[in-house]
Each structure stands twice: as structure tokens, then as C-alpha cells.
Design a protein around this motif. Structure first.
Motif, PDB file in Angstrom:
ATOM      1  N   TYR A  42     -22.399 -30.286-100.240  1.00  0.00           N
ATOM      2  CA  TYR A  42     -22.361 -30.908 -99.126  1.00  0.00           C
ATOM      3  C   TYR A  42     -23.394 -30.186 -98.323  1.00  0.00           C
ATOM      4  N   ALA A  43     -23.618 -28.883 -98.252  1.00  0.00           N
ATOM      5  CA  ALA A  43     -24.455 -28.267 -97.259  1.00  0.00           C
ATOM      6  C   ALA A  43     -25.687 -27.740 -98.079  1.00  0.00           C
ATOM      7  N   GLY A  44     -25.735 -27.256 -99.510  1.00  0.00           N
ATOM      8  CA  GLY A  44     -26.771 -26.769 -99.957  1.00  0.00           C
ATOM      9  C   GLY A  44     -26.499 -25.075-100.312  1.00  0.00           C
ATOM     10  N   LEU A  45     -27.702 -24.525-100.786  1.00  0.00           N
ATOM     11  CA  LEU A  45     -27.499 -23.236-101.322  1.00  0.00           C
ATOM     12  C   LEU A  45     -27.594 -22.221-100.251  1.00  0.00           C
ATOM     13  N   ARG A  46     -28.292 -22.392 -99.277  1.00  0.00           N
ATOM     14  CA  ARG A  46     -28.365 -21.544 -98.176  1.00  0.00           C
ATOM     15  C   ARG A  46     -27.133 -21.190 -97.464  1.00  0.00           C
ATOM     16  N   PRO A  47     -26.308 -22.280 -96.875  1.00  0.00           N
ATOM     17  CA  PRO A  47     -25.226 -22.012 -96.533  1.00  0.00           C
ATOM     18  C   PRO A  47     -24.110 -21.372 -97.279  1.00  0.00           C
ATOM     19  N   LEU A  48     -24.207 -21.736 -98.540  1.00  0.00           N
ATOM     20  CA  LEU A  48     -23.253 -20.947 -99.599  1.00  0.00           C
ATOM     21  C   LEU A  48     -23.573 -19.472 -99.762  1.00  0.00           C
ATOM     22  N   LEU A  49     -24.769 -19.295 -99.564  1.00  0.00           N
ATOM     23  CA  LEU A  49     -25.136 -18.058 -99.626  1.00  0.00           C
ATOM     24  C   LEU A  49     -24.640 -17.169 -98.266  1.00  0.00           C
ATOM     25  N   PHE A  50     -24.745 -17.790 -97.184  1.00  0.00           N
ATOM     26  CA  PHE A  50     -24.030 -17.329 -96.029  1.00  0.00           C
ATOM     27  C   PHE A  50     -22.412 -17.075 -96.008  1.00  0.00           C
ATOM     28  N   PHE A  51     -21.977 -18.188 -96.641  1.00  0.00           N
ATOM     29  CA  PHE A  51     -20.262 -18.176 -96.817  1.00  0.00           C
ATOM     30  C   PHE A  51     -20.162 -17.002 -97.665  1.00  0.00           C
ATOM     31  N   LEU A  52     -20.669 -16.916 -98.816  1.00  0.00           N
ATOM     32  CA  LEU A  52     -20.432 -15.847 -99.917  1.00  0.00           C
ATOM     33  C   LEU A  52     -20.720 -14.544 -99.200  1.00  0.00           C
ATOM     34  N   SER A  53     -21.878 -14.226 -98.537  1.00  0.00           N
ATOM     35  CA  SER A  53     -21.916 -13.218 -97.948  1.00  0.00           C
ATOM     36  C   SER A  53     -21.124 -12.491 -96.903  1.00  0.00           C
ATOM     37  N   ALA A  54     -20.647 -13.176 -95.782  1.00  0.00           N
ATOM     38  CA  ALA A  54     -19.743 -13.150 -94.826  1.00  0.00           C
ATOM     39  C   ALA A  54     -18.317 -12.897 -95.406  1.00  0.00           C
ATOM     40  N   GLY A  55     -18.099 -13.571 -96.306  1.00  0.00           N
ATOM     41  CA  GLY A  55     -16.503 -13.507 -97.196  1.00  0.00           C
ATOM     42  C   GLY A  55     -16.699 -12.124 -98.007  1.00  0.00           C
ATOM     43  N   GLY A  56     -17.654 -11.583 -98.706  1.00  0.00           N
ATOM     44  CA  GLY A  56     -17.556 -10.524 -99.266  1.00  0.00           C
ATOM     45  C   GLY A  56     -17.650  -9.321 -98.056  1.00  0.00           C
TER      46      GLY A  56
END
Length: 88
Positions: A42-56
Motif C-alpha cells: 500500500y505504501a511502497g518500500l521506503r515506508p517499509l524501511l522506516f517501519f522495520l527500522s523503527a520496529g527493530g
């Protein structure tokens, strides 16, 4: 990023009461994968990177915080009774 922060903190809290650690790890891994795929779709790869970085990062901070509490107060959870004489 906000959802990643909440997700990492929540995942970090799951391990405390785990009776089946392998099953819990597989379930949280599968849920994280599905959530990540939804974000990517739904949002693309950049928001996925932010999500995974913040989650980790939040998962690491939560686990480090819990370890610090364990080191200071002991695994039995006796907060005031477990202090050393120097801390009083």
C-alpha cells in the motif's frame, strides 16, 4: 514509523510470559511478515524501511530495558527487597 515503534515495543513484551517460545516466535514473525507485506503493497518500500527500522530499534530498546530491570532487581520481581545495600 509510529506503527513500527508500537510494533517493536509490543513484540518485545511478548517474550516475558512465553510458555511456548518457538511457537510465539513463529507467530510474531509471521504477523510481522504479513504486516510488512501490507505496508509494502500500500505504501511502497521506503515506508517499509522506516517501519522495520523503527520496529527493530524499539524491540532492541525494550529488551535492553527489561534486561536492565532484571539485572537491577532480579528475576523474582521483588522490587524493594532485591536491592543491594549500596542502593538504599
Amino acid at each position: 514509523m509510529g506503527i513500527g515503534l508500537v510494533w517493536g515495543w509490543w513484540i518485545g513484551g511478548i517474550g516475558r510470559g512465553a510458555r511456548r517460545p518457538l511457537l510465539d516466535a513463529l507467530a510474531t514473525g509471521a504477523a510481522t511478515l504479513m504486516f510488512s507485506l501490507g505496508i509494502a503493497a500500500y505504501a511502497g518500500l521506503r515506508p517499509l524501511l522506516f517501519f522495520l527500522s523503527a520496529g527493530g530499534l524499539t524491540l532492541y530498546l525494550h529488551l535492553a530495558w527489561m534486561q536492565g530491570l532484571k539485572d537491577r532487581f532480579g528475576p523474582s520481581g521483588g522490587w524493594p527487597e532485591r536491592r543491594s545495600e549500596d542502593d538504599r
